[in-house]
Scaffold this motif. Structure first.
Motif, PDB file in Angstrom:
ATOM      1  N   LEU A 165      39.785  42.117  34.989  1.00 51.70           N
ATOM      2  CA  LEU A 165      39.911  40.891  35.794  1.00 51.70           C
ATOM      3  C   LEU A 165      41.389  40.538  35.841  1.00 51.70           C
ATOM      4  O   LEU A 165      41.986  40.195  34.815  1.00 51.70           O
ATOM      5  CB  LEU A 165      39.111  39.746  35.178  1.00 51.70           C
ATOM      6  CG  LEU A 165      37.619  39.700  35.469  1.00 51.70           C
ATOM      7  CD1 LEU A 165      37.023  38.403  34.931  1.00 51.70           C
ATOM      8  CD2 LEU A 165      37.332  39.833  36.968  1.00 51.70           C
ATOM      9  N   ASP A 166      41.986  40.661  37.029  1.00 49.38           N
ATOM     10  CA  ASP A 166      43.425  40.469  37.216  1.00 49.38           C
ATOM     11  C   ASP A 166      43.731  38.974  37.352  1.00 49.38           C
ATOM     12  O   ASP A 166      42.885  38.196  37.793  1.00 49.38           O
ATOM     13  CB  ASP A 166      43.845  41.208  38.498  1.00 49.38           C
ATOM     14  CG  ASP A 166      45.294  41.666  38.472  1.00 49.38           C
ATOM     15  OD1 ASP A 166      46.070  41.207  37.615  1.00 49.38           O
ATOM     16  OD2 ASP A 166      45.638  42.497  39.331  1.00 49.38           O
ATOM     17  N   ASP A 167      44.949  38.603  36.975  1.00 47.37           N
ATOM     18  CA  ASP A 167      45.430  37.218  37.131  1.00 47.37           C
ATOM     19  C   ASP A 167      44.475  36.232  36.458  1.00 47.37           C
ATOM     20  O   ASP A 167      44.263  35.119  36.953  1.00 47.37           O
ATOM     21  CB  ASP A 167      45.591  36.856  38.621  1.00 47.37           C
ATOM     22  CG  ASP A 167      46.461  37.851  39.380  1.00 47.37           C
ATOM     23  OD1 ASP A 167      47.196  38.613  38.726  1.00 47.37           O
ATOM     24  OD2 ASP A 167      46.394  37.873  40.623  1.00 47.37           O
ATOM     25  N   PHE A 168      43.896  36.635  35.324  1.00 49.79           N
ATOM     26  CA  PHE A 168      42.882  35.799  34.669  1.00 49.79           C
ATOM     27  C   PHE A 168      43.497  34.470  34.235  1.00 49.79           C
ATOM     28  O   PHE A 168      44.586  34.424  33.668  1.00 49.79           O
ATOM     29  CB  PHE A 168      42.271  36.528  33.465  1.00 49.79           C
ATOM     30  CG  PHE A 168      41.039  35.849  32.925  1.00 49.79           C
ATOM     31  CD1 PHE A 168      39.836  35.910  33.609  1.00 49.79           C
ATOM     32  CD2 PHE A 168      41.094  35.115  31.747  1.00 49.79           C
ATOM     33  CE1 PHE A 168      38.702  35.277  33.129  1.00 49.79           C
ATOM     34  CE2 PHE A 168      39.954  34.476  31.257  1.00 49.79           C
ATOM     35  CZ  PHE A 168      38.764  34.566  31.956  1.00 49.79           C
ATOM     36  N   ALA A 221      48.286  40.871  28.276  1.00 48.28           N
ATOM     37  CA  ALA A 221      49.138  39.792  28.780  1.00 48.28           C
ATOM     38  C   ALA A 221      50.083  40.360  29.833  1.00 48.28           C
ATOM     39  O   ALA A 221      50.779  41.335  29.593  1.00 48.28           O
ATOM     40  CB  ALA A 221      49.935  39.181  27.637  1.00 48.28           C
ATOM     41  N   GLU A 222      50.095  39.741  31.020  1.00 50.17           N
ATOM     42  CA  GLU A 222      50.923  40.201  32.143  1.00 50.17           C
ATOM     43  C   GLU A 222      52.224  39.433  32.209  1.00 50.17           C
ATOM     44  O   GLU A 222      52.259  38.239  31.906  1.00 50.17           O
ATOM     45  CB  GLU A 222      50.222  39.861  33.467  1.00 50.17           C
ATOM     46  CG  GLU A 222      49.130  40.770  33.894  1.00 50.17           C
ATOM     47  CD  GLU A 222      48.872  40.583  35.394  1.00 50.17           C
ATOM     48  OE1 GLU A 222      49.422  41.375  36.164  1.00 50.17           O
ATOM     49  OE2 GLU A 222      48.132  39.658  35.778  1.00 50.17           O
ATOM     50  N   GLY A 223      53.274  40.093  32.672  1.00 48.13           N
ATOM     51  CA  GLY A 223      54.498  39.387  33.060  1.00 48.13           C
ATOM     52  C   GLY A 223      55.346  38.892  31.906  1.00 48.13           C
ATOM     53  O   GLY A 223      56.028  37.883  32.043  1.00 48.13           O
TER      54      GLY A 223
HETATM   55 MG    MG Z   1      48.041  40.343  37.924  1.00 48.59          MG
END
Ligand code: MG
Ligand code: C2E
Ligand code: MG
Ligand code: MG
Length: 267
Positions: A165-168, A221-223
């Motif tokens: 699930l992206d951008d959760f 954890a993204e970004g």
């Molecule tokens: Mg994303």
């Protein structure tokens, strides 16, 4: 780089069609995903770019809306899936490592009748095992037609393929979605990761980590842009991290170099 506002919509669409048909102007860049326990590169996310002959490198934020509006997102998505799995197959063969590839799927790809077969063929042709491919979807992409999405994704999960699930945290962050869809990974949106100096965001990330543990999910954890953000997400219990602090999206040769000499990681 965003396309100039002087780029007429019809010309834009025409150029994108040409780019897709020739296959020569589109490129995949690969951003490393790092396992926070071993601090090694465990895989990559494939991110598409368009090297426009006159306009230079165009980011997906600029041209994906055009692709979505015109339906070109479906053949584009097929091209990305094939290219990214083929690249992963080569890297696995070269390194002997069980690397993973994450590939973004757009909402419009889910209803397409051939998707399950396409995934099966991409795996077979690249020699990649299903468990080493992860398809990234946002919650909003799932909700265009949730019943159809659940059906298709369950068939794809039966191939061993993982689903993130992206951008959760930015959308619905719904517990029922975690039960309705065969989710394996939560990708915490970078908005949270970049605000970890605030105690509230730290508690939110801790909450997502706890949720992931209860549900048996991987939490990425993204970004993360700074060493401090990498340390925060590690100390809060995330399993994996992706971000400029560890590597930007890179053309294949430069991404491969990260496998030989991993990024310098904060202690
Ligand atoms: Mg994303
Ligand atoms: P996403 O899937 O959430 O991908 C992560 C985006 O965040 C990428 O932007 C990546 O370059 C950027 N990013 C990674 N680390 C950092 C960081 O530390 N700081 C900051 N500020 N940004 C970071 P990119 O490549 O421009 O892609 C934007 C979005 O376009 C993606 O977001 C995804 O939704 C979409 N996209 C990209 N490639 C594809 C594709 O092949 N198919 C589909 N359907 N969508 C794609
Ligand atoms: Mg993604
Ligand atoms: Mg996004």
């Amino acid at each position: 780089m965003a396309a100039a506002p002087s780029y007429p919509a019809l010309q834009y669409e025409h150029d994108l069609r040409r780019a897709l048909a020739s296959g020569r102007e589109l490129e995949l860049h690969y951003q490393p995903q790092v396992d926070l326990r071993t601090m090694t590169v465990s895989g990559f996310e494939a991110l598409v770019r368009w090297r426009h002959p006159e306009r230079g490198l165009i980011s997906p934020g600029a041209f994906l809306p055009v692709a979505e509006r015109t339906g070109l997102i479906v053949p584009l998505g097929s091209w990305v899936l094939r290219g990214a799995t083929a690249q992963l197959g080569r890297w696995q063969a070269q390194t002997g490592r069980p690397l993973r590839m994450a590939v973004n799927l757009a909402a419009a790809q889910l209803p397409s009748p051939g998707l399950v077969d396409e995934v099966r063929r991409a795996l077979a042709d690249s020699g990649v095992a299903g468990a080493h491919l992860e398809l990234e979807l946002t919650e909003s992409a799932l909700l265009t037609d949730p019943a159809r999405a659940a059906e298709v994704l369950t068939q794809i999960a039966a191939l061993g393929v993982r689903m993130a699930l992206d951008d959760f945290g930015t959308g619905y962050s719904s517990l029922s979605h975690l039960k309705a869809f065969p989710v394996s990974t939560l990708k915490i949106d970078r908005a949270f990761v970049q605000a970890l100096d605030s105690p509230l965001e730290r508690r939110l990330v801790q909450g997502v980590v706890a949720l992931g543990q209860v549900m048996g999910l991987c939490v990425l954890a993204e970004g993360a842009e700074t060493p401090e953000q990498v340390r925060w997400v590690r100390d809060l219990g995330c399993d994996a991290v992706q971000g400029y602090a560890l590597g930007r999206p890179l053309p294949p040769e430069q991404a491969a170099a990260l496998l030989a000499a991993p990024p310098t990681l904060p202690s």
